[in-house]
Design an enzyme around this catalytic site. Structure first.
Site, short mmCIF file in Angstrom:
data_model
loop_
_atom_site.label_atom_id
_atom_site.label_comp_id
_atom_site.label_asym_id
_atom_site.label_seq_id
_atom_site.Cartn_x
_atom_site.Cartn_y
_atom_site.Cartn_z
N ASP A 2 3.10 -4.22 7.91
CA ASP A 2 1.85 -3.48 7.75
C ASP A 2 0.72 -4.47 7.97
O ASP A 2 0.44 -5.32 7.12
CB ASP A 2 1.82 -2.87 6.34
N GLN B 157 -4.45 -5.08 6.95
CA GLN B 157 -5.39 -6.10 6.47
C GLN B 157 -5.11 -7.46 7.12
O GLN B 157 -5.72 -8.47 6.75
CB GLN B 157 -5.30 -6.26 4.95
N HIS C 72 0.87 -1.18 0.00
CA HIS C 72 0.00 0.00 0.00
C HIS C 72 0.91 1.23 0.00
O HIS C 72 2.03 1.17 0.53
CB HIS C 72 -0.83 -0.06 1.29
N CYS D 8 -4.68 2.45 -3.64
CA CYS D 8 -3.44 2.95 -3.04
C CYS D 8 -2.29 1.96 -3.25
O CYS D 8 -1.45 1.78 -2.36
CB CYS D 8 -3.61 3.25 -1.55
N LYS E 266 -10.48 -0.86 10.42
CA LYS E 266 -10.67 -2.05 9.58
C LYS E 266 -10.98 -3.26 10.45
O LYS E 266 -11.23 -4.35 9.97
CB LYS E 266 -9.43 -2.29 8.73
N1 PMP Z 1 -1.92 -0.72 4.49
C1 PMP Z 1 -2.89 -1.44 3.95
C2 PMP Z 1 -2.58 -2.81 3.46
C3 PMP Z 1 -4.19 -0.92 3.88
O1 PMP Z 1 -5.16 -1.63 3.33
C4 PMP Z 1 -4.43 0.38 4.37
C5 PMP Z 1 -5.80 1.01 4.28
N2 PMP Z 1 -6.39 0.89 3.03
C6 PMP Z 1 -3.37 1.09 4.94
C7 PMP Z 1 -2.14 0.50 4.99
C8 PMP Z 1 -3.55 2.46 5.51
O2 PMP Z 1 -4.39 2.42 6.61
P1 PMP Z 1 -4.95 3.79 7.24
O3 PMP Z 1 -5.51 4.57 6.09
O4 PMP Z 1 -6.00 3.32 8.17
O5 PMP Z 1 -3.82 4.46 7.89
#
Ligand code: PMP
Length: 418
Positions: A212, A215, A135, A376, A238
């Site tokens: 990270d 997910q 991401h 993203c 999430k």
């Molecule tokens: N990493 C992953 C794999 C994600 O799916 C997301 C959220 N889409 C993020 C990081 C970022 O999370 P946040 O926007 O809650 O900071």
């Protein structure tokens, strides 16, 4: 008459999706005149009543700032806030609650590591290893650090199915690698990475691993000790919790050695114009008034997950993934993007030449909420030479019938654009 089986005292009732759904007030609504089919859970999950109540109750009954007051409400607020640290510690099986740092979410957690630990470790000519499926929030902070330090961002590739090439990752763990940053589960593909194995490879070369977990935590139990990582980041929203709050877990030795990140209240022991001494962990890394109500509600989400038959819930989610994969595979012209054998809760796809945004718009008219775009993960889209995908993502409250609604909506898309 057969006796009705009873659960042992204290054990949660066996997972029942209809019962769980009733705990989520938002799921009962109609959108565009159709029952809501919410399949955008990788972006953010819905919240059970218990989480919504916890946040409201905090403001109704407890609200005060933490750590600073001698009055009763401040004591109660501090207690509620600090109790969650211990809940998160248990949730991650971390050795110490002092290793649990509250942040705004995954993005902030990763930026925090990059700008403290990263700045300490990475110098000119060094390398930071990431993967092609990250991401943006696990790419850009490292890229910014690399630029600042005249270091290099090195990328481990994925194969056509969306599986991380471990052999290639291993080849890139070189003498200049200072940090490996990798996602637990890909938000765009659903791929689950073998974090324990990756950590073994990295540890053999003395490379710390930042995971990270945005997910990861919603879809599988996480044990940071078993994974063997150095840092693990996630967001509450999430995980059926509120937005604007999350966690950075880090090994104590790293957190102790790290400089503070932001300066301000709470992270200090004493301040004079000549010199400031910093607070101990975890406060050293939590400057300013935190999202107290959010942390409390995150604790409620963790409690809620502990109160249900989580193994049953996750088995249900896997059943949905298999069922959804089968339904989509039957639709002519569908191309699934991300077909790794180890996957969680994500169905990313293309349908013929139809632009994913058009797919999303038609589905929305049917009450089906999915996400379309690059998720993203633009470098991943470049890897597959596609601009975007349509993505349905699952949570434990989804039903098989919702995947049937998705498939029926896609048939409509196909007829419209044929
Ligand atoms: N990493 C992953 C794999 C994600 O799916 C997301 C959220 N889409 C993020 C990081 C970022 O999370 P946040 O926007 O809650 O900071």
């Amino acid at each position: 008459m057969r006796p009705v089986p009873t659960a042992p005292a204290g054990a949660p009732a066996p997972f029942d999706v209809e019962r769980i759904r009733r705990e989520f007030p938002i799921l009962g609504q109609q959108v565009r005149g159709k029952p809501l089919v919410y399949l955008d859970n990788a972006a953010t999950a819905q919240k059970p009543e218990r989480v919504i109540d916890a946040e409201a109750r905090f403001y109704r009954e407890i609200n005060a700032n933490v750590h600073r007051g001698v009055h009763l409400l401040s004591e109660r607020a501090t207690q509620a806030y600090e109790d969650v640290r211990e809940k998160v510690r248990r949730f991650l099986n971390a050795p110490s609650a002092k290793e649990v740092i509250f942040t705004r979410g995954t993005t902030e957690s990763l930026n925090l590591v990059a700008q403290t630990f990263g700045r300490q470790r990475v110098g000119e000519g060094d390398e930071i290893l990431v993967t092609e499926m990250e991401h943006h929030s696990n790419i850009v902070p490292w890229q910014m650090l690399a630029q600042e330090r005249k270091a290099r961002l090195v990328v481990a590739p994925v194969d056509d199915a969306g599986v991380l090439r471990l052999d290639e990752l291993e080849r890139r763990l070189g003498p200049r690698t200072r940090i490996l940053a990798v996602t637990h589960v890909s938000n765009a593909l659903g791929t689950v990475n073998p974090i324990a194995r990756i950590c073994e490879l990295a540890r053999a070369r003395g490379v710390p691993v930042v995971v990270d977990g945005a997910q990861g935590v919603p879809h599988r139990p996480v044990d940071v000790r078993a994974l063997g990582c150095d840092f693990y980041a996630f967001s509450a929203h999430k995980l059926y919790g509120p937005t604007g709050v999350g966690v950075l877990w880090g090994k104590r030795e790293h957190l102790e050695a790290m400089p503070p990140w932001q300066g301000g209240g709470d992270m200090i022991l004493s301040v004079t114009f000549e010199k400031t001494t910093f607070n101990e962990l975890p406060y050293k890394l939590e400057a300013g008034t935190p999202n107290i109500a959010g942390v409390v509600a995150m604790g409620a989400a963790i409690d809620w997950l502990a109160s249900i038959d989580l193994a049953g819930a996750l088995a249900h989610e896997h059943d949905l993934l298999a069922y959804g994969t089968e339904l989509l595979s039957r639709i002519p012209g569908i191309r699934l993007v991300g077909t790794a054998p180890e996957k969680e809760g994500v169905l990313s796809f293309l349908l013929g030449d139809v632009h994913p945004h058009d797919i999303g718009t038609v589905l929305d008219r049917e009450g089906v909420a999915i996400r379309t775009g690059h998720h993203c993960a633009q470098p991943l889209m470049i890897r597959y030479a596609i601009p975007a995908t349509a993505r349905a993502s699952l949570a434990i409250y989804n039903r098989r019938s919702e995947l049937e609604a998705l498939a029926a909506g896609l048939e409509k898309v196909r007829r419209m654009f044929a």
